[in-house]
Motif scaffolding. Structure first.
Motif, mmCIF file in Angstrom:
data_model
loop_
_atom_site.group_PDB
_atom_site.id
_atom_site.type_symbol
_atom_site.label_atom_id
_atom_site.label_comp_id
_atom_site.label_asym_id
_atom_site.label_seq_id
_atom_site.Cartn_x
_atom_site.Cartn_y
_atom_site.Cartn_z
ATOM 1 N N GLY A 172 6.350 -23.231 24.747
ATOM 2 C CA GLY A 172 5.625 -22.716 23.597
ATOM 3 C C GLY A 172 4.097 -22.108 23.918
ATOM 4 O O GLY A 172 3.710 -22.157 25.077
ATOM 5 N N GLY A 173 3.595 -21.356 23.030
ATOM 6 C CA GLY A 173 2.258 -20.766 23.166
ATOM 7 C C GLY A 173 1.106 -21.787 22.955
ATOM 8 O O GLY A 173 1.429 -22.913 22.676
ATOM 9 N N PRO A 174 -0.072 -21.472 23.253
ATOM 10 C CA PRO A 174 -1.233 -22.380 22.816
ATOM 11 C C PRO A 174 -1.165 -22.736 21.471
ATOM 12 O O PRO A 174 -0.866 -22.046 20.507
ATOM 13 N N GLY A 175 -1.322 -24.105 21.355
ATOM 14 C CA GLY A 175 -1.481 -24.614 19.958
ATOM 15 C C GLY A 175 -0.015 -25.027 19.109
ATOM 16 O O GLY A 175 -0.116 -25.392 18.222
ATOM 17 N N ALA A 176 0.851 -24.614 19.892
ATOM 18 C CA ALA A 176 2.195 -24.485 19.403
ATOM 19 C C ALA A 176 2.722 -26.057 18.891
ATOM 20 O O ALA A 176 3.588 -26.271 18.021
#
Length: 343
Positions: free
Chosen positions: A190-194
């Protein structure tokens, strides 16, 4: 799910009744692998319409052994996260864990990144089961200073475990230790913060409450069995009545929260889950007090299963942050237009 729970009980009957002192980590990993081999880790995903069935299985494992539950819950939570974020970098089966604690004095950072492959350096604290599991999902930090979820193989070069700080008696065998990463290759999930922003974050937090509940039920059953023997003891009966009232209230809260999550799979479940965790935590504390006062020292000293649960549960339930969690709940309620207390 009832048949699965019976299978679980049969599979782990000897494990649950093993004598104390605590087992080695190898025995714990063996029990966990037995669950995986029999497909007992393949739970319905949260918010899939069968959330209660998922929690029933977590509660069943919690009632058998909380050290095993710690591994089992981390493994099944990791599988749910990987499914939600649609990524799994490893194909060989193994035991997973999720390490997301972020104390201020321990941080793992991304020092280099190419696509989804990252290079990690730093120290991760509170890594439960580090000596028993094969893969971990851990929160790390990148240049944008947002938590990033990363998957690692724990047999990778540069991974080292430091268990010297773990002095617990309760939950001793799960050893939530420090793990050092020195140039370790991982894969971003997932991406940053996901990790924090996905709906499943709070769904997983509610699953922990189901495990607390399952352990409390196992302790309560010892009192119910003792009172079922017919000896006149009005004080024991009063303790059993208090335990029943508390557990029935918590069970209703769990069922209600599971139904809400299934009906609102993409909504923010923070309020519902923090309310649930507070209710179940208070129930567990009541059950521990009443069962101990009713039964006296005998099961703590003569029943290995009861004694282990009784010493593990007060440690395990400290996954709650007590008054800080209650304060967060109060803040959420203060922002609502209505308190939602109407019958």
């Amino acid at each position: 799910m009832a048949d699965t729970a019976l299978t679980l009980d049969a599979l782990l009957a000897d494990f649950a009744r093993r004598p104390n002192p605590p087992m080695s980590g190898d025995a714990l990993a063996e029990a966990m692998r037995l669950c995986i081999e029999h497909g007992l880790d393949q739970l319905p995903l949260p918010a899939s319409g069968q959330t209660l069935a998922r929690w029933q299985q977590l509660a069943a494992v919690g009632g058998i052994d909380l050290a095993l539950l710690k591994l089992y819950e981390g493994h099944t939570d990791a599988l749910a996260i990987l499914a939600e974020l649609s990524f799994n970098p490893f194909f060989l089966p193994g035991i997973w864990g999720v390490w997301a604690a972020e104390p201020p004095d321990a941080r793992v950072s991304i020092v280099q990144q190419q696509g989804t492959e990252v290079l990690l350096r730093g120290r991760k604290a509170w890594c439960s089961g580090a000596r028993q599991i094969d893969y971990a999902l851990l929160t790390v930090w990148g240049a944008d200073d947002q938590p990033q979820l990363v998957a690692v193989r724990l047999d990778s070069p540069g991974v080292s475990v430091d268990g010297q700080a773990w002095q617990a008696v309760g939950m001793a065998s799960t050893a939530s230790v420090d793990v050092h990463f020195d140039g370790v290759v991982g894969h971003s999930v997932g991406g940053p913060g996901a990790y924090l922003s996905r709906p499943g974050f709070w769904h997983g937090g509610a699953g922990i409450a189901a495990a607390w509940y399952g352990a409390a039920v196992a302790l309560a059953k010892a009192l119910r069995e003792q009172r079922g023997k017919g000896r006149d003891d009005p004080h024991g009966d009063a303790h059993l009545g208090a335990v029943d009232a508390a557990l029935c209230g918590a069970a209703a809260a769990l069922r209600e929260c599971a139904a809400w999550i299934d009906a609102h799979p993409r909504d923010d479940a923070q309020l519902a889950v923090q309310r649930l965790r507070a209710q179940v935590e208070m129930t567990v504390e009541q059950v521990c007090q009443h069962v101990g006062r009713a039964l006296g020292a005998t099961p703590f000293c003569r029943d290995s299963h009861f004694a282990r649960l009784a010493v593990d549960l007060p440690v395990f339930i400290r996954q709650s942050h007590a008054e800080r969690d209650l304060a967060h709940l109060g803040q959420l309620l203060a922002k609502q237009e209505t308190e939602d207390w109407t019958l």
